[in-house]
Motif scaffolding. Structure first.
Motif, PDB file in Angstrom:
ATOM      1  N   VAL A 141      18.137  15.743  63.631  1.00 32.49           N
ATOM      2  CA  VAL A 141      16.786  15.762  63.079  1.00 32.49           C
ATOM      3  C   VAL A 141      15.929  14.827  63.931  1.00 32.49           C
ATOM      4  CG1 VAL A 141      15.338  15.299  61.071  1.00 32.49           C
ATOM      5  CG2 VAL A 141      17.670  16.201  60.755  1.00 32.49           C
ATOM      6  N   PRO A 142      15.102  15.370  64.820  1.00 31.71           N
ATOM      7  CA  PRO A 142      14.328  14.507  65.711  1.00 31.71           C
ATOM      8  C   PRO A 142      13.085  13.937  65.045  1.00 31.71           C
ATOM      9  CG  PRO A 142      13.863  16.799  66.203  1.00 31.71           C
ATOM     10  CD  PRO A 142      14.902  16.802  65.112  1.00 31.71           C
ATOM     11  N   VAL A 143      12.808  12.678  65.355  1.00 25.79           N
ATOM     12  CA  VAL A 143      11.542  12.046  65.001  1.00 25.79           C
ATOM     13  C   VAL A 143      10.911  11.608  66.318  1.00 25.79           C
ATOM     14  CG1 VAL A 143      10.437  10.079  63.870  1.00 25.79           C
ATOM     15  CG2 VAL A 143      12.289  11.308  62.719  1.00 25.79           C
ATOM     16  N   THR A 144       9.723  12.100  66.584  1.00 30.32           N
ATOM     17  CA  THR A 144       9.138  11.983  67.913  1.00 30.32           C
ATOM     18  C   THR A 144       8.378  10.665  68.099  1.00 30.32           C
ATOM     19  OG1 THR A 144       8.862  14.385  67.916  1.00 30.32           O
ATOM     20  CG2 THR A 144       7.689  13.150  69.615  1.00 30.32           C
ATOM     21  N   LEU A 145       8.681   9.968  69.195  1.00 31.23           N
ATOM     22  CA  LEU A 145       7.861   8.856  69.640  1.00 31.23           C
ATOM     23  C   LEU A 145       6.664   9.439  70.383  1.00 31.23           C
ATOM     24  CD1 LEU A 145      10.597   6.437  71.052  1.00 31.23           C
ATOM     25  CD2 LEU A 145       9.508   6.353  68.812  1.00 31.23           C
ATOM     26  N   ARG A 146       5.456   9.030  69.996  1.00 29.34           N
ATOM     27  CA  ARG A 146       4.257   9.645  70.568  1.00 29.34           C
ATOM     28  C   ARG A 146       3.432   8.637  71.371  1.00 29.34           C
ATOM     29  NH1 ARG A 146       4.347  14.438  67.919  1.00 29.34           N
ATOM     30  NH2 ARG A 146       5.355  14.448  65.865  1.00 29.34           N
ATOM     31  N   PRO A 147       2.790   9.120  72.449  1.00 22.38           N
ATOM     32  CA  PRO A 147       1.961   8.226  73.259  1.00 22.38           C
ATOM     33  C   PRO A 147       0.852   7.605  72.424  1.00 22.38           C
ATOM     34  CG  PRO A 147       2.279  10.344  74.358  1.00 22.38           C
ATOM     35  CD  PRO A 147       2.789  10.500  72.957  1.00 22.38           C
ATOM     36  N   ASP A 148       0.668   6.299  72.609  1.00 28.12           N
ATOM     37  CA  ASP A 148      -0.354   5.575  71.846  1.00 28.12           C
ATOM     38  C   ASP A 148      -0.708   4.305  72.603  1.00 28.12           C
ATOM     39  OD1 ASP A 148      -2.041   4.464  69.973  1.00 28.12           O
ATOM     40  OD2 ASP A 148      -0.435   3.824  68.625  1.00 28.12           O
ATOM     41  N   GLY A 149      -1.895   4.296  73.198  1.00 26.32           N
ATOM     42  CA  GLY A 149      -2.367   3.094  73.873  1.00 26.32           C
ATOM     43  C   GLY A 149      -1.492   2.642  75.028  1.00 26.32           C
ATOM     44  N   GLY A 150      -0.985   3.570  75.817  1.00 33.73           N
ATOM     45  CA  GLY A 150      -0.167   3.218  76.967  1.00 33.73           C
ATOM     46  C   GLY A 150       1.303   3.037  76.677  1.00 33.73           C
ATOM     47  N   ALA A 151       1.695   3.154  75.406  1.00 35.98           N
ATOM     48  CA  ALA A 151       3.102   3.046  75.028  1.00 35.98           C
ATOM     49  C   ALA A 151       3.463   4.262  74.188  1.00 35.98           C
ATOM     50  CB  ALA A 151       3.349   1.755  74.257  1.00 35.98           C
ATOM     51  N   PHE A 152       4.712   4.327  73.745  1.00 34.45           N
ATOM     52  CA  PHE A 152       5.159   5.364  72.832  1.00 34.45           C
ATOM     53  C   PHE A 152       5.530   4.684  71.520  1.00 34.45           C
ATOM     54  CE2 PHE A 152       5.465   7.461  76.823  1.00 34.45           C
ATOM     55  CZ  PHE A 152       5.384   8.818  76.570  1.00 34.45           C
ATOM     56  N   ARG A 153       5.015   5.208  70.411  1.00 37.36           N
ATOM     57  CA  ARG A 153       5.167   4.546  69.130  1.00 37.36           C
ATOM     58  C   ARG A 153       5.914   5.411  68.115  1.00 37.36           C
ATOM     59  NH1 ARG A 153       5.072  -0.366  70.533  1.00 37.36           N
ATOM     60  NH2 ARG A 153       3.114  -1.088  71.454  1.00 37.36           N
ATOM     61  N   LEU A 154       6.642   4.726  67.244  1.00 34.99           N
ATOM     62  CA  LEU A 154       7.350   5.366  66.149  1.00 34.99           C
ATOM     63  C   LEU A 154       6.416   5.501  64.955  1.00 34.99           C
ATOM     64  CD1 LEU A 154       9.902   6.342  64.652  1.00 34.99           C
ATOM     65  CD2 LEU A 154      10.459   3.918  64.240  1.00 34.99           C
ATOM     66  N   ASP A 155       6.294   6.711  64.428  1.00 37.26           N
ATOM     67  CA  ASP A 155       5.519   6.965  63.217  1.00 37.26           C
ATOM     68  C   ASP A 155       6.454   6.742  62.030  1.00 37.26           C
ATOM     69  OD1 ASP A 155       4.294   8.139  60.959  1.00 37.26           O
ATOM     70  OD2 ASP A 155       3.112   9.472  62.223  1.00 37.26           O
ATOM     71  N   LEU A 156       6.273   5.644  61.337  1.00 38.95           N
ATOM     72  CA  LEU A 156       7.179   5.295  60.252  1.00 38.95           C
ATOM     73  C   LEU A 156       7.090   6.266  59.084  1.00 38.95           C
ATOM     74  CD1 LEU A 156       6.691   1.426  60.372  1.00 38.95           C
ATOM     75  CD2 LEU A 156       8.730   2.711  61.065  1.00 38.95           C
ATOM     76  N   ASP A 157       5.919   6.845  58.867  1.00 38.38           N
ATOM     77  CA  ASP A 157       5.788   7.855  57.817  1.00 38.38           C
ATOM     78  C   ASP A 157       6.587   9.112  58.173  1.00 38.38           C
ATOM     79  OD1 ASP A 157       4.132   6.261  56.250  1.00 38.38           O
ATOM     80  OD2 ASP A 157       2.298   7.015  57.196  1.00 38.38           O
ATOM     81  N   GLU A 158       6.552   9.480  59.440  1.00 33.42           N
ATOM     82  CA  GLU A 158       7.330  10.638  59.891  1.00 33.42           C
ATOM     83  C   GLU A 158       8.824  10.363  59.753  1.00 33.42           C
ATOM     84  OE1 GLU A 158       7.909  13.416  63.901  1.00 33.42           O
ATOM     85  OE2 GLU A 158       6.171  12.074  63.734  1.00 33.42           O
ATOM     86  N   LEU A 159       9.227   9.134  60.065  1.00 38.43           N
ATOM     87  CA  LEU A 159      10.632   8.766  59.919  1.00 38.43           C
ATOM     88  C   LEU A 159      11.068   8.881  58.458  1.00 38.43           C
ATOM     89  CD1 LEU A 159      13.287   7.567  61.066  1.00 38.43           C
ATOM     90  CD2 LEU A 159      12.313   5.291  60.600  1.00 38.43           C
ATOM     91  N   ARG A 160      10.273   8.343  57.574  1.00 38.48           N
ATOM     92  CA  ARG A 160      10.621   8.386  56.154  1.00 38.48           C
ATOM     93  C   ARG A 160      10.680   9.828  55.658  1.00 38.48           C
ATOM     94  NH1 ARG A 160      10.862   5.252  51.659  1.00 38.48           N
ATOM     95  NH2 ARG A 160      10.583   3.376  52.930  1.00 38.48           N
ATOM     96  N   ALA A 161       9.756  10.647  56.117  1.00 35.53           N
ATOM     97  CA  ALA A 161       9.725  12.043  55.676  1.00 35.53           C
ATOM     98  C   ALA A 161      10.919  12.838  56.200  1.00 35.53           C
ATOM     99  CB  ALA A 161       8.426  12.698  56.140  1.00 35.53           C
ATOM    100  N   ALA A 162      11.531  12.371  57.277  1.00 37.43           N
ATOM    101  CA  ALA A 162      12.669  13.080  57.864  1.00 37.43           C
ATOM    102  C   ALA A 162      13.949  12.894  57.060  1.00 37.43           C
ATOM    103  CB  ALA A 162      12.891  12.618  59.302  1.00 37.43           C
ATOM    104  N   VAL A 163      13.996  11.882  56.207  1.00 41.99           N
ATOM    105  CA  VAL A 163      15.207  11.612  55.421  1.00 41.99           C
ATOM    106  C   VAL A 163      15.296  12.596  54.264  1.00 41.99           C
ATOM    107  CG1 VAL A 163      16.424   9.903  54.014  1.00 41.99           C
ATOM    108  CG2 VAL A 163      15.163   9.165  56.047  1.00 41.99           C
ATOM    109  N   THR A 164      16.469  13.224  54.134  1.00 44.10           N
ATOM    110  CA  THR A 164      16.734  14.163  53.050  1.00 44.10           C
ATOM    111  C   THR A 164      18.031  13.737  52.355  1.00 44.10           C
ATOM    112  OG1 THR A 164      18.195  15.741  54.180  1.00 44.10           O
ATOM    113  CG2 THR A 164      15.823  15.957  54.584  1.00 44.10           C
TER     114      THR A 164
END
Length: 394
Positions: A141-164
């Motif tokens: 189940v991938p959770v994508t790190l996305r470009p943000d201000g020159g870095a790649f960031r973890l979306d914590l809401d997306e991470l939480r939503a990925a848990v089943t």
């Protein structure tokens, strides 16, 4: 084919030759500078190499070493975790030596994941993660790190939503390959809170722990409630520039170590006996060694990053590891990183790796490519000179 079935186990049909093998072969065939695969082009400390020679000559480890690893190395790993992170581990029951971090990941997943379990992994992910999850019968189940201000960031809401209800484990990598992201304390705290709340195991790949240029490396196991549910993985290859030795280790609770050892013993059982003694000495090198290594790689990071900017790339300067992720879109009509990397050796004599192969959502990684800067300065300078041709049209 026999009995009407393909020879390869269907769990592995999606995994052919690794991108690293393909690009390294391309580098050899074209005589290009290989900034694709992440290995240094110089050996690590001479005193550590000599320690391996002494062990060989003295007969230390030439026969089967103990299954969990030689006591000297397990003790050195425990001392390192205490000295660096104030984490206390029993070298006899909470440390396990492996054939590199790759085997540590494989053994952990084979031991802890049942068919049908879901494993959350941050994408882009190191390619062996996907194969190991598949071999264990798990669902990635991938959770994508996305470009943000020159870095790649973890979306914590997306991470939480990925848990089943089927989620068994989070596979975490920080400092992160290939993006160079170093997860911040608040991000790690949120991961820890989620793992405790949902009763999840976490396997953390921390092989770049000593290669942090901005921020700090904080082991997830140091957060409240995480020591008993975290398998922490590291290795000697990246820190000491002996990637061919394949000496890695895990630290975890006795119950987790026992589980992982149950799988590991049927993979390699043991490996690299004399080299384990040398790595034990390496882990006890003075702080100056680690500081000098980081300073050297920081200078190389900036050399290559600056060169990529001048060549016309969009550059995500990494906070850790020894990889730079570059965006090819500013070069013009470039959109396909795989095609770009396959053509790059003929265009300017440099090899990179396309990030798209590290994604399930390949469109997210399509415009990004990865360059390694763990090379000699003269090699990086020549690579930068060659890459300038992209912006000048030569």
């Amino acid at each position: 084919m026999t009995q009407g079935r393909p020879l390869l186990n269907r769990r592995l049909t999606a995994f052919g030759t690794t991108i690293f093998a393909e690009m390294s072969a391309l580098a050899v065939r074209t005589g290009s500078i290989n900034l694709g695969q992440g290995f240094p082009d110089t050996d690590g400390p001479e005193e550590i190499r000599e320690a391996a020679v002494r062990a060989l000559r003295a007969g230390h480890g030439n026969q089967y070493p103990p299954g969990p690893g030689v006591p000297e190395l397990r003790t050195a790993v425990a001392e390192h975790q205490l000295r660096r992170y104030a984490l206390t581990y029993d070298p006899d029951s909470e440390v396990l030596v492996t054939a590199g971090a790759t085997e540590a990941v494989a053994a952990s997943l084979l031991a802890l994941v049942e068919p049908g379990d879901e494993v959350i992994a941050l994408e882009p992910y190191y390619d062996s993660y996907a194969a190991c999850i598949a071999m264990a019968g798990g669902t990635r189940v991938p959770v994508t790190l996305r470009p943000d201000g020159g870095a790649f960031r973890l979306d914590l809401d997306e991470l939480r939503a990925a848990v089943t209800p089927r989620t068994r484990l989070i596979l975490l990598n920080t400092p992160h390959n290939p993006t160079g992201t170093v997860l911040r304390r608040d991000e790690l705290a949120a991961v820890a809170e989620l793992a405790c709340e949902r009763d999840l195991l976490v396997v953390t790949d921390e092989v770049y722990e000593h290669l942090v240029f901005e921020g700090e490396h904080i082991p997830l196991a140091s957060f409240p409630g995480m020591r008993e549910r975290t398998v922490t993985i590291s290795s000697a290859g990246k820190t000491f520039s002996f990637t061919g030795w394949k000496i890695g280790w895990i630290t975890a609770s006795p119950e987790l170590v026992t589980a992982v050892r149950s799988a590991k013993q049927f993979l390699t059982f043991v490996s690299g006996g004399p080299l384990q003694y040398a790595v034990a000495e390496a882990l006890r090198l003075p702080d100056r060694y680690f500081d000098d290594l980081r300073a050297d790689l920081l200078a190389k990071r900036d050399l290559l990053s600056d060169g990529l900017v001048k060549a016309g790339f969009g550059v995500h300067r990494p906070a850790g590891t020894y990889f730079v992720t570059a965006d090819i879109r500013p070069l013009g009509d470039e959109r396909d990183g795989v095609a770009f990397c396959r053509a790059l050796p003929e265009r300017c004599g440099v090899v990179a790796v396309p990030n798209a192969v590290f994604y399930d959502h390949q469109e997210q990684g399509a415009p990004f490519v990865r360059f390694a800067f763990c090379k000699r300065v003269d090699v990086l300078e020549e690579a930068v000179t060659r890459l300038k041709g992209l912006s000048t049209g030569r």
